[in-house]
Design a protein around this motif. Sequence first.
Motif, mmCIF file in Angstrom:
data_model
loop_
_atom_site.group_PDB
_atom_site.id
_atom_site.type_symbol
_atom_site.label_atom_id
_atom_site.label_comp_id
_atom_site.label_asym_id
_atom_site.label_seq_id
_atom_site.Cartn_x
_atom_site.Cartn_y
_atom_site.Cartn_z
ATOM 1 N N TRP A 78 0.807 -1.212 0.000
ATOM 2 C CA TRP A 78 0.000 0.000 0.000
ATOM 3 C C TRP A 78 0.850 1.275 0.000
ATOM 4 O O TRP A 78 0.349 2.359 -0.289
ATOM 5 N N GLU A 79 2.120 1.150 0.313
ATOM 6 C CA GLU A 79 2.990 2.328 0.379
ATOM 7 C C GLU A 79 3.729 2.603 -0.926
ATOM 8 O O GLU A 79 4.357 3.643 -1.080
ATOM 9 N N ALA A 80 3.670 1.669 -1.863
ATOM 10 C CA ALA A 80 4.404 1.844 -3.128
ATOM 11 C C ALA A 80 3.843 3.032 -3.911
ATOM 12 O O ALA A 80 2.628 3.234 -3.954
ATOM 13 N N PRO A 81 4.707 3.836 -4.529
ATOM 14 C CA PRO A 81 4.218 4.980 -5.325
ATOM 15 C C PRO A 81 3.481 4.497 -6.574
ATOM 16 O O PRO A 81 3.717 3.390 -7.062
ATOM 17 N N VAL A 127 -12.065 2.760 -12.866
ATOM 18 C CA VAL A 127 -11.878 1.572 -12.045
ATOM 19 C C VAL A 127 -12.363 1.822 -10.617
ATOM 20 O O VAL A 127 -12.936 0.930 -9.976
ATOM 21 N N CYS A 128 -12.179 3.037 -10.133
ATOM 22 C CA CYS A 128 -12.659 3.338 -8.776
ATOM 23 C C CYS A 128 -14.180 3.433 -8.734
ATOM 24 O O CYS A 128 -14.802 3.071 -7.724
ATOM 25 N N ARG A 186 -9.702 1.151 0.177
ATOM 26 C CA ARG A 186 -8.325 1.582 0.390
ATOM 27 C C ARG A 186 -7.626 1.866 -0.931
ATOM 28 O O ARG A 186 -6.831 2.820 -1.043
ATOM 29 N N ALA A 187 -7.923 1.067 -1.964
ATOM 30 C CA ALA A 187 -7.319 1.285 -3.279
ATOM 31 C C ALA A 187 -7.761 2.622 -3.866
ATOM 32 O O ALA A 187 -6.951 3.365 -4.431
ATOM 33 N N CYS A 188 -9.045 2.939 -3.726
ATOM 34 C CA CYS A 188 -9.548 4.214 -4.250
ATOM 35 C C CYS A 188 -8.943 5.396 -3.491
ATOM 36 O O CYS A 188 -8.607 6.426 -4.092
ATOM 37 N N GLU A 189 -8.780 5.226 -2.195
ATOM 38 C CA GLU A 189 -8.144 6.284 -1.395
ATOM 39 C C GLU A 189 -6.708 6.495 -1.861
ATOM 40 O O GLU A 189 -6.239 7.633 -1.994
ATOM 41 N N LYS A 190 -5.997 5.386 -2.131
ATOM 42 C CA LYS A 190 -4.617 5.467 -2.593
ATOM 43 C C LYS A 190 -4.529 6.199 -3.933
ATOM 44 O O LYS A 190 -3.600 6.986 -4.175
ATOM 45 N N MET A 191 -5.508 5.959 -4.799
ATOM 46 C CA MET A 191 -5.517 6.613 -6.107
ATOM 47 C C MET A 191 -6.052 8.038 -6.039
ATOM 48 O O MET A 191 -6.035 8.754 -7.045
ATOM 49 N N GLY A 192 -6.529 8.440 -4.888
ATOM 50 C CA GLY A 192 -7.022 9.800 -4.714
ATOM 51 C C GLY A 192 -8.340 10.068 -5.419
ATOM 52 O O GLY A 192 -8.627 11.202 -5.813
ATOM 53 N N VAL A 193 -9.150 9.020 -5.573
ATOM 54 C CA VAL A 193 -10.426 9.159 -6.280
ATOM 55 C C VAL A 193 -11.570 9.153 -5.259
ATOM 56 O O VAL A 193 -11.633 8.272 -4.405
ATOM 57 N N ILE A 232 -1.477 -1.770 -7.929
ATOM 58 C CA ILE A 232 -2.489 -1.831 -6.882
ATOM 59 C C ILE A 232 -3.806 -2.391 -7.435
ATOM 60 O O ILE A 232 -4.538 -3.108 -6.740
ATOM 61 N N VAL A 233 -4.091 -2.099 -8.707
ATOM 62 C CA VAL A 233 -5.287 -2.642 -9.348
ATOM 63 C C VAL A 233 -5.060 -4.101 -9.719
ATOM 64 O O VAL A 233 -5.943 -4.952 -9.544
ATOM 65 N N ARG A 234 -3.866 -4.424 -10.210
ATOM 66 C CA ARG A 234 -3.557 -5.810 -10.557
ATOM 67 C C ARG A 234 -3.620 -6.703 -9.311
ATOM 68 O O ARG A 234 -4.162 -7.816 -9.351
ATOM 69 N N GLY A 235 -3.087 -6.194 -8.194
ATOM 70 C CA GLY A 235 -3.083 -6.976 -6.962
ATOM 71 C C GLY A 235 -4.478 -7.196 -6.401
ATOM 72 O O GLY A 235 -4.834 -8.313 -6.007
ATOM 73 N N THR A 236 -5.280 -6.140 -6.341
ATOM 74 C CA THR A 236 -6.649 -6.294 -5.817
ATOM 75 C C THR A 236 -7.467 -7.192 -6.741
ATOM 76 O O THR A 236 -8.311 -7.965 -6.274
ATOM 77 N N SER A 237 -7.198 -7.114 -8.035
ATOM 78 C CA SER A 237 -7.925 -7.960 -8.989
ATOM 79 C C SER A 237 -7.581 -9.430 -8.788
ATOM 80 O O SER A 237 -8.460 -10.297 -8.828
ATOM 81 N N ARG A 238 -6.285 -9.727 -8.581
ATOM 82 C CA ARG A 238 -5.872 -11.119 -8.363
ATOM 83 C C ARG A 238 -6.573 -11.716 -7.150
ATOM 84 O O ARG A 238 -7.087 -12.840 -7.194
ATOM 85 N N ILE A 239 -6.593 -10.971 -6.074
ATOM 86 C CA ILE A 239 -7.247 -11.456 -4.857
ATOM 87 C C ILE A 239 -8.731 -11.670 -5.091
ATOM 88 O O ILE A 239 -9.298 -12.712 -4.718
#
Length: 305
Positions: free
Chosen positions: A41-44, A81-82, A132-139, A191-198
């Motif tokens: 979650w910290e990766a740019p 995506v968000c 959390r993914a949407c928050e990370k993307m700032g959407v 972050i999208v690829r990872g959430t999609s895999r899960i």
Amino acid sequence: MTRTGTAARFHGHTTADDDVSKRLLESAATLSYDPATEIDWEAPLPDDHYGLNPEWSTLYGTRLWDEMSEEQRVTLTRHEVCSIMTTGIWFEMILQQMVLRDQYLKDPGSAEFRFALTEIADECRHSIMFARACEKMGVPQYKPNRLIAQAGRLYKATARGELAYGGILVAEEVLDVMQRDWMRGENVLEIVRGTSRIHVVEESRHMKFARQEIRERLRYAGPARRRAAATGIAAGAFVIVSSMVHPGVYRAAGLDVERAVAEVRGSEHRRAMMRTSSRHLMAFLAEAGLLTRASTAIYRRIHML
């Protein structure tokens, strides 16, 4: 026939149904993920990476897409995506209420009961992961409009049996096909690829469970009940699919919203992608006797057929 046998026949529940739930429980025990630790979650976020494969953008293949700058395309796909993720959160909350109501006072020792609660736990993690993914993307959150939100309230309050699990299956099947592409997209945010895999791995169990529940509830259903279920599931699909991408995503990318919406409606590429994402779902509905003249008309209207 014994009293137990009569009850089983009335409800359509068999030993084979129990076996499906047991196998799904075993799968959940060996192949589940914790998004809090599986995703960095910290990766740019690289500036040039999309939110989803460009081919899945609602505007891909239109004249407006050709006119857009690369920065606008990246921004649009991240907002798209968000929007899909927040629609997923909305429907997962509906799903959880329907499953809980369906399992109310059922035997807690049964595999079906235990897997149903396992699915709810999965959905809770997925909703937190998407948020959390949407928050990370700032959407920001994209909410369904008031009419759709009220339709969702009515659906979750009234849907029972095959109608409830049919709505669940629609949402999961359509998103599954999209995410299988996103998780392989080299130019898609990690972050999208990872959430999609899960989501793909864990939702595959949910889809098997929903299909089995639909078969079970309809095992002794007559034509009138099947027709009613077919129409109700199609109506749910209309609400879900028409709410996936909020018009506000176009404004966020600096586009004229009215023109963007018009181009999406006229896009043959978009229609083809929707049919692709619905192919497996339509095959199952046909097998279950849930593709009627009325339901087919609804699916064609939203380009799922």
